[in-house]
Design a protein around this motif. Structure first.
Motif, PDB file in Angstrom:
ATOM      1  N   ASP A   1      43.583 -31.882 -24.176  1.00  0.00           N
ATOM      2  CA  ASP A   1      44.563 -31.968 -23.092  1.00  0.00           C
ATOM      3  C   ASP A   1      43.881 -32.183 -21.745  1.00  0.00           C
ATOM      4  O   ASP A   1      44.356 -32.952 -20.913  1.00  0.00           O
ATOM      5  CB  ASP A   1      45.415 -30.700 -23.043  1.00  0.00           C
ATOM      6  CG  ASP A   1      46.306 -30.558 -24.267  1.00  0.00           C
ATOM      7  OD1 ASP A   1      46.589 -31.579 -24.919  1.00  0.00           O
ATOM      8  OD2 ASP A   1      46.709 -29.410 -24.555  1.00  0.00           O
ATOM      9  N   PHE A   2      42.755 -31.495 -21.529  1.00  0.00           N
ATOM     10  CA  PHE A   2      42.003 -31.655 -20.289  1.00  0.00           C
ATOM     11  C   PHE A   2      41.529 -33.097 -20.129  1.00  0.00           C
ATOM     12  O   PHE A   2      41.636 -33.693 -19.057  1.00  0.00           O
ATOM     13  CB  PHE A   2      40.807 -30.696 -20.270  1.00  0.00           C
ATOM     14  CG  PHE A   2      39.902 -30.891 -19.096  1.00  0.00           C
ATOM     15  CD1 PHE A   2      40.266 -30.436 -17.845  1.00  0.00           C
ATOM     16  CD2 PHE A   2      38.694 -31.546 -19.245  1.00  0.00           C
ATOM     17  CE1 PHE A   2      39.427 -30.611 -16.751  1.00  0.00           C
ATOM     18  CE2 PHE A   2      37.860 -31.730 -18.158  1.00  0.00           C
ATOM     19  CZ  PHE A   2      38.227 -31.264 -16.913  1.00  0.00           C
ATOM     20  N   LYS A   3      41.013 -33.682 -21.215  1.00  0.00           N
ATOM     21  CA  LYS A   3      40.534 -35.067 -21.160  1.00  0.00           C
ATOM     22  C   LYS A   3      41.689 -36.015 -20.856  1.00  0.00           C
ATOM     23  O   LYS A   3      41.560 -36.925 -20.043  1.00  0.00           O
ATOM     24  CB  LYS A   3      39.874 -35.444 -22.485  1.00  0.00           C
ATOM     25  CG  LYS A   3      39.366 -36.855 -22.522  1.00  0.00           C
ATOM     26  CD  LYS A   3      38.786 -37.193 -23.880  1.00  0.00           C
ATOM     27  CE  LYS A   3      38.422 -38.662 -23.923  1.00  0.00           C
ATOM     28  NZ  LYS A   3      38.175 -39.125 -25.249  1.00  0.00           N
ATOM     29  N   ARG A   4      42.816 -35.814 -21.507  1.00  0.00           N
ATOM     30  CA  ARG A   4      43.971 -36.683 -21.274  1.00  0.00           C
ATOM     31  C   ARG A   4      44.443 -36.564 -19.817  1.00  0.00           C
ATOM     32  O   ARG A   4      44.707 -37.559 -19.157  1.00  0.00           O
ATOM     33  CB  ARG A   4      45.108 -36.332 -22.227  1.00  0.00           C
ATOM     34  CG  ARG A   4      46.301 -37.237 -22.094  1.00  0.00           C
ATOM     35  CD  ARG A   4      47.432 -36.978 -23.077  1.00  0.00           C
ATOM     36  NE  ARG A   4      47.546 -35.642 -23.603  1.00  0.00           N
ATOM     37  CZ  ARG A   4      47.208 -35.288 -24.845  1.00  0.00           C
ATOM     38  NH1 ARG A   4      46.721 -36.177 -25.659  1.00  0.00           N
ATOM     39  NH2 ARG A   4      47.344 -34.050 -25.256  1.00  0.00           N
ATOM     40  N   ASN A   5      44.511 -35.342 -19.302  1.00  0.00           N
ATOM     41  CA  ASN A   5      44.935 -35.139 -17.912  1.00  0.00           C
ATOM     42  C   ASN A   5      43.946 -35.764 -16.930  1.00  0.00           C
ATOM     43  O   ASN A   5      44.354 -36.367 -15.934  1.00  0.00           O
ATOM     44  CB  ASN A   5      45.106 -33.650 -17.606  1.00  0.00           C
ATOM     45  CG  ASN A   5      46.287 -33.050 -18.338  1.00  0.00           C
ATOM     46  OD1 ASN A   5      47.178 -33.762 -18.787  1.00  0.00           O
ATOM     47  ND2 ASN A   5      46.267 -31.735 -18.479  1.00  0.00           N
ATOM     48  N   ALA A   6      42.653 -35.605 -17.201  1.00  0.00           N
ATOM     49  CA  ALA A   6      41.638 -36.187 -16.317  1.00  0.00           C
ATOM     50  C   ALA A   6      41.726 -37.713 -16.336  1.00  0.00           C
ATOM     51  O   ALA A   6      41.631 -38.360 -15.288  1.00  0.00           O
ATOM     52  CB  ALA A   6      40.244 -35.729 -16.740  1.00  0.00           C
ATOM     53  N   ASN A   7      41.910 -38.302 -17.517  1.00  0.00           N
ATOM     54  CA  ASN A   7      42.039 -39.753 -17.608  1.00  0.00           C
ATOM     55  C   ASN A   7      43.289 -40.246 -16.886  1.00  0.00           C
ATOM     56  O   ASN A   7      43.250 -41.263 -16.190  1.00  0.00           O
ATOM     57  CB  ASN A   7      42.061 -40.213 -19.063  1.00  0.00           C
ATOM     58  CG  ASN A   7      40.702 -40.156 -19.704  1.00  0.00           C
ATOM     59  OD1 ASN A   7      39.688 -40.169 -19.036  1.00  0.00           O
ATOM     60  ND2 ASN A   7      40.684 -40.083 -21.025  1.00  0.00           N
ATOM     61  N   ASP A   8      44.399 -39.545 -17.046  1.00  0.00           N
ATOM     62  CA  ASP A   8      45.632 -39.940 -16.357  1.00  0.00           C
ATOM     63  C   ASP A   8      45.466 -39.868 -14.846  1.00  0.00           C
ATOM     64  O   ASP A   8      45.920 -40.744 -14.111  1.00  0.00           O
ATOM     65  CB  ASP A   8      46.801 -39.052 -16.795  1.00  0.00           C
ATOM     66  CG  ASP A   8      47.222 -39.306 -18.241  1.00  0.00           C
ATOM     67  OD1 ASP A   8      46.843 -40.358 -18.788  1.00  0.00           O
ATOM     68  OD2 ASP A   8      47.926 -38.437 -18.795  1.00  0.00           O
ATOM     69  N   LYS A   9      44.810 -38.813 -14.382  1.00  0.00           N
ATOM     70  CA  LYS A   9      44.599 -38.644 -12.948  1.00  0.00           C
ATOM     71  C   LYS A   9      43.708 -39.752 -12.397  1.00  0.00           C
ATOM     72  O   LYS A   9      44.012 -40.353 -11.358  1.00  0.00           O
ATOM     73  CB  LYS A   9      43.974 -37.271 -12.684  1.00  0.00           C
ATOM     74  CG  LYS A   9      43.873 -36.917 -11.249  1.00  0.00           C
ATOM     75  CD  LYS A   9      45.216 -36.650 -10.683  1.00  0.00           C
ATOM     76  CE  LYS A   9      45.174 -35.409  -9.846  1.00  0.00           C
ATOM     77  NZ  LYS A   9      46.385 -35.233  -9.096  1.00  0.00           N
ATOM     78  N   ALA A  10      42.609 -40.066 -13.097  1.00  0.00           N
ATOM     79  CA  ALA A  10      41.705 -41.129 -12.644  1.00  0.00           C
ATOM     80  C   ALA A  10      42.412 -42.481 -12.670  1.00  0.00           C
ATOM     81  O   ALA A  10      42.246 -43.293 -11.751  1.00  0.00           O
ATOM     82  CB  ALA A  10      40.457 -41.163 -13.522  1.00  0.00           C
ATOM     83  N   ASP A  11      43.199 -42.744 -13.703  1.00  0.00           N
ATOM     84  CA  ASP A  11      43.947 -44.006 -13.773  1.00  0.00           C
ATOM     85  C   ASP A  11      44.905 -44.123 -12.596  1.00  0.00           C
ATOM     86  O   ASP A  11      45.059 -45.197 -12.019  1.00  0.00           O
ATOM     87  CB  ASP A  11      44.727 -44.110 -15.085  1.00  0.00           C
ATOM     88  CG  ASP A  11      43.813 -44.308 -16.283  1.00  0.00           C
ATOM     89  OD1 ASP A  11      42.628 -44.657 -16.077  1.00  0.00           O
ATOM     90  OD2 ASP A  11      44.290 -44.120 -17.418  1.00  0.00           O
ATOM     91  N   GLY A  12      45.538 -43.019 -12.238  1.00  0.00           N
ATOM     92  CA  GLY A  12      46.460 -43.040 -11.110  1.00  0.00           C
ATOM     93  C   GLY A  12      45.751 -43.326  -9.797  1.00  0.00           C
ATOM     94  O   GLY A  12      46.241 -44.081  -8.959  1.00  0.00           O
ATOM     95  N   ILE A  13      44.586 -42.735  -9.614  1.00  0.00           N
ATOM     96  CA  ILE A  13      43.829 -42.959  -8.381  1.00  0.00           C
ATOM     97  C   ILE A  13      43.414 -44.416  -8.276  1.00  0.00           C
ATOM     98  O   ILE A  13      43.605 -45.055  -7.244  1.00  0.00           O
ATOM     99  CB  ILE A  13      42.596 -42.030  -8.327  1.00  0.00           C
ATOM    100  CG1 ILE A  13      43.039 -40.583  -8.117  1.00  0.00           C
ATOM    101  CG2 ILE A  13      41.629 -42.470  -7.231  1.00  0.00           C
ATOM    102  CD1 ILE A  13      41.934 -39.565  -8.280  1.00  0.00           C
ATOM    103  N   PHE A  14      42.846 -44.973  -9.346  1.00  0.00           N
ATOM    104  CA  PHE A  14      42.374 -46.351  -9.283  1.00  0.00           C
ATOM    105  C   PHE A  14      43.526 -47.341  -9.228  1.00  0.00           C
ATOM    106  O   PHE A  14      43.413 -48.390  -8.602  1.00  0.00           O
ATOM    107  CB  PHE A  14      41.443 -46.657 -10.454  1.00  0.00           C
ATOM    108  CG  PHE A  14      40.107 -45.988 -10.308  1.00  0.00           C
ATOM    109  CD1 PHE A  14      39.268 -46.314  -9.261  1.00  0.00           C
ATOM    110  CD2 PHE A  14      39.705 -45.020 -11.196  1.00  0.00           C
ATOM    111  CE1 PHE A  14      38.046 -45.695  -9.095  1.00  0.00           C
ATOM    112  CE2 PHE A  14      38.486 -44.400 -11.058  1.00  0.00           C
ATOM    113  CZ  PHE A  14      37.647 -44.737 -10.000  1.00  0.00           C
ATOM    114  N   ALA A  15      44.654 -47.015  -9.835  1.00  0.00           N
ATOM    115  CA  ALA A  15      45.826 -47.889  -9.729  1.00  0.00           C
ATOM    116  C   ALA A  15      46.325 -47.900  -8.291  1.00  0.00           C
ATOM    117  O   ALA A  15      46.739 -48.940  -7.780  1.00  0.00           O
ATOM    118  CB  ALA A  15      46.930 -47.420 -10.671  1.00  0.00           C
ATOM    119  N   GLY A  16      46.276 -46.765  -7.626  1.00  0.00           N
ATOM    120  CA  GLY A  16      46.671 -46.704  -6.226  1.00  0.00           C
ATOM    121  C   GLY A  16      45.758 -47.540  -5.347  1.00  0.00           C
ATOM    122  O   GLY A  16      46.213 -48.216  -4.423  1.00  0.00           O
TER     123      GLY A  16
END
Length: 139
Positions: free
Chosen positions: A45-60
């Protein structure tokens, strides 16, 4: 497809055996297996959350069109000036490359359009050359 694994983060005979074997062979392996058994689900779950957060930052960053550029100063004025000049030069080269890529993409689109138009014109000529029964003439 069933996504259950033979070695999942739970107290199963396989994980217990691997943990004991890990402690016998090399104690950090046993410790790592114990951590996997205890915290494996949370790590996923931690890995999935970290990946989602990083994807959101770079998409922004992509949406805003900004590039990452460090703005810190080293305290050495000459170096900071040189670094700023180099970053500006690199940014100018990147801008030129982006323009060239756009020109090339435009050229390819025009080339495809011309090819499609030529094929369509050929089809229409052949269609017009058909006989009264809709058959192509014998060549």
């Amino acid at each position: 497809m069933n996504q259950s694994a033979l070695i999942r983060p739970d107290w199963t005979p396989a994980t217990i055996a691997l943990m004991v074997l890990g402690f016998v062979v090399f104690w950090p392996l046993g410790l790592a297996m114990l951590a996997y058994i205890l915290f494996g689900e949370r790590l996923r779950d931690f890995k999935r959350n970290a990946n989602d957060k990083a994807d959101g930052i770079f998409a922004g960053l992509r949406r805003s069109g900004r590039r990452y550029s460090p703005t810190f100063a080293t305290g050495n004025v000459a170096f900071d000036d040189w670094r700023k000049a180099e970053l500006d030069r690199i940014e100018e080269q990147r801008r030129k490359l982006d323009e060239m890529r756009e020109e090339f993409d435009s050229y390819l689109r025009e080339l495809r359009r011309a090819k499609d138009q030529e094929e369509f014109d050929r089809f229409m000529r052949e269609r017009g050359n058909r006989g009264p029964e809709g058959q192509y003439p014998a060549v």
